[in-house]
Design a protein around this motif. Structure first.
Motif, PDB file in Angstrom:
ATOM      1  N   LEU A  12       0.845  -1.194   0.000  1.00 17.42           N
ATOM      2  CA  LEU A  12       0.000   0.000   0.000  1.00 17.42           C
ATOM      3  C   LEU A  12       0.879   1.243   0.000  1.00 17.42           C
ATOM      4  N   SER A  13       0.379   2.325  -0.560  1.00 22.93           N
ATOM      5  CA  SER A  13       1.056   3.624  -0.459  1.00 22.93           C
ATOM      6  C   SER A  13       0.656   4.238   0.872  1.00 22.93           C
ATOM      7  N   LEU A  14       1.646   4.511   1.712  1.00 22.61           N
ATOM      8  CA  LEU A  14       1.386   5.016   3.065  1.00 22.61           C
ATOM      9  C   LEU A  14       1.512   6.526   3.153  1.00 22.61           C
ATOM     10  N   TYR A  15       0.862   7.088   4.160  1.00 25.00           N
ATOM     11  CA  TYR A  15       0.988   8.493   4.524  1.00 25.00           C
ATOM     12  C   TYR A  15       1.469   8.549   5.965  1.00 25.00           C
ATOM     13  N   GLU A  16       2.266   9.528   6.281  1.00 24.30           N
ATOM     14  CA  GLU A  16       2.732   9.704   7.655  1.00 24.30           C
ATOM     15  C   GLU A  16       1.646  10.400   8.460  1.00 24.30           C
ATOM     16  N   ALA A  17       1.168   9.734   9.492  1.00 21.92           N
ATOM     17  CA  ALA A  17       0.099  10.269  10.335  1.00 21.92           C
ATOM     18  C   ALA A  17       0.643  10.601  11.714  1.00 21.92           C
ATOM     19  N   SER A  18       0.093  11.655  12.307  1.00 15.52           N
ATOM     20  CA  SER A  18       0.415  11.992  13.692  1.00 15.52           C
ATOM     21  C   SER A  18      -0.873  12.421  14.377  1.00 15.52           C
ATOM     22  N   GLU A  19      -0.825  12.404  15.692  1.00 15.88           N
ATOM     23  CA  GLU A  19      -2.018  12.729  16.464  1.00 15.88           C
ATOM     24  C   GLU A  19      -1.643  13.631  17.625  1.00 15.88           C
ATOM     25  N   ARG A  20      -2.367  14.724  17.757  1.00 15.76           N
ATOM     26  CA  ARG A  20      -2.160  15.633  18.897  1.00 15.76           C
ATOM     27  C   ARG A  20      -3.401  16.487  19.083  1.00 15.76           C
ATOM     28  N   GLU A  21      -3.618  16.918  20.294  1.00 16.37           N
ATOM     29  CA  GLU A  21      -4.737  17.795  20.635  1.00 16.37           C
ATOM     30  C   GLU A  21      -6.055  17.270  20.083  1.00 16.37           C
TER      31      GLU A  21
ATOM     32  N   SER B 227      -6.722  15.534  17.486  1.00 16.64           N
ATOM     33  CA  SER B 227      -6.867  15.590  16.039  1.00 16.64           C
ATOM     34  C   SER B 227      -5.813  14.725  15.358  1.00 16.64           C
ATOM     35  N   VAL B 228      -6.138  14.275  14.150  1.00 18.35           N
ATOM     36  CA  VAL B 228      -5.217  13.487  13.331  1.00 18.35           C
ATOM     37  C   VAL B 228      -4.715  14.362  12.196  1.00 18.35           C
ATOM     38  N   TYR B 229      -3.401  14.320  11.954  1.00 22.14           N
ATOM     39  CA  TYR B 229      -2.762  15.103  10.911  1.00 22.14           C
ATOM     40  C   TYR B 229      -2.023  14.168   9.952  1.00 22.14           C
ATOM     41  N   LEU B 230      -1.987  14.534   8.691  1.00 22.38           N
ATOM     42  CA  LEU B 230      -1.207  13.802   7.701  1.00 22.38           C
ATOM     43  C   LEU B 230      -0.170  14.714   7.097  1.00 22.38           C
ATOM     44  N   ARG B 231       1.010  14.142   6.827  1.00 23.28           N
ATOM     45  CA  ARG B 231       2.051  14.875   6.102  1.00 23.28           C
ATOM     46  C   ARG B 231       1.845  14.612   4.618  1.00 23.28           C
ATOM     47  N   THR B 232       1.831  15.673   3.852  1.00 23.07           N
ATOM     48  CA  THR B 232       1.637  15.565   2.408  1.00 23.07           C
ATOM     49  C   THR B 232       2.717  16.360   1.702  1.00 23.07           C
ATOM     50  N   PRO B 233       3.094  15.934   0.484  1.00 22.84           N
ATOM     51  CA  PRO B 233       4.126  16.669  -0.259  1.00 22.84           C
ATOM     52  C   PRO B 233       3.645  18.058  -0.685  1.00 22.84           C
TER      53      PRO B 233
END
Length: 122
Positions: free
Chosen positions: A105-114, A116-122
């Motif tokens: 699968l093509s993955l995305y870097e996910a993080s979580e804080r406050e 909420s979920v955030y993704l890193r995108t180019p």
């Protein structure tokens, strides 16, 4: 790299898929052992949607051809082994793959804080 808020933490649950749009692409989110994992909604087999895929024990199974993937690493665990959820005999798996080699699968870097979920995108 940009970071985009894509969901509230409570929307991403163990054993379920949560679809979000990021930069014109659909990304699926799920939680495995508390960790948020994110990946392209398109199966690498022939690009069909994984949004209705079966989630089980940290894996997702493509509803169209039965390919199965690890949700967090993206690793391919099974490749093209069914048609529309109907298991096919082993001898037919090569035919179902349409000559394509197993792919992750093509993955995305996910993080979580406050909360909420955030993704890193180019």
């Amino acid at each position: 790299m940009n970071e985009t808020k894509v969901a509230a933490s409570g929307e991403v649950q163990e054993g379920r898929l949560h679809a979000v749009k990021v930069g014109g692409h659909t990304v699926l989110l799920s939680r495995v052992d508390g960790r948020v994992c994110a990946f392209s909604a398109k199966c690498p087999h022939v690009g069909l949607s994984l949004a209705r895929g079966k989630v089980d024990k940290g894996t997702v199974e493509c509803p169209w051809h039965g390919s199965r993937f690890d949700l967090c690493s993206g690793q391919n665990l099974d490749w093209a082994r069914s048609v529309a959820g109907l298991p096919m005999p082993t001898w037919s798996h090569a035919l179902l793959s349409f000559g394509k080699k197993p792919a992750p699968l093509s993955l995305y870097e996910a993080s979580e804080r406050e909360s909420s979920v955030y993704l890193r995108t180019p």
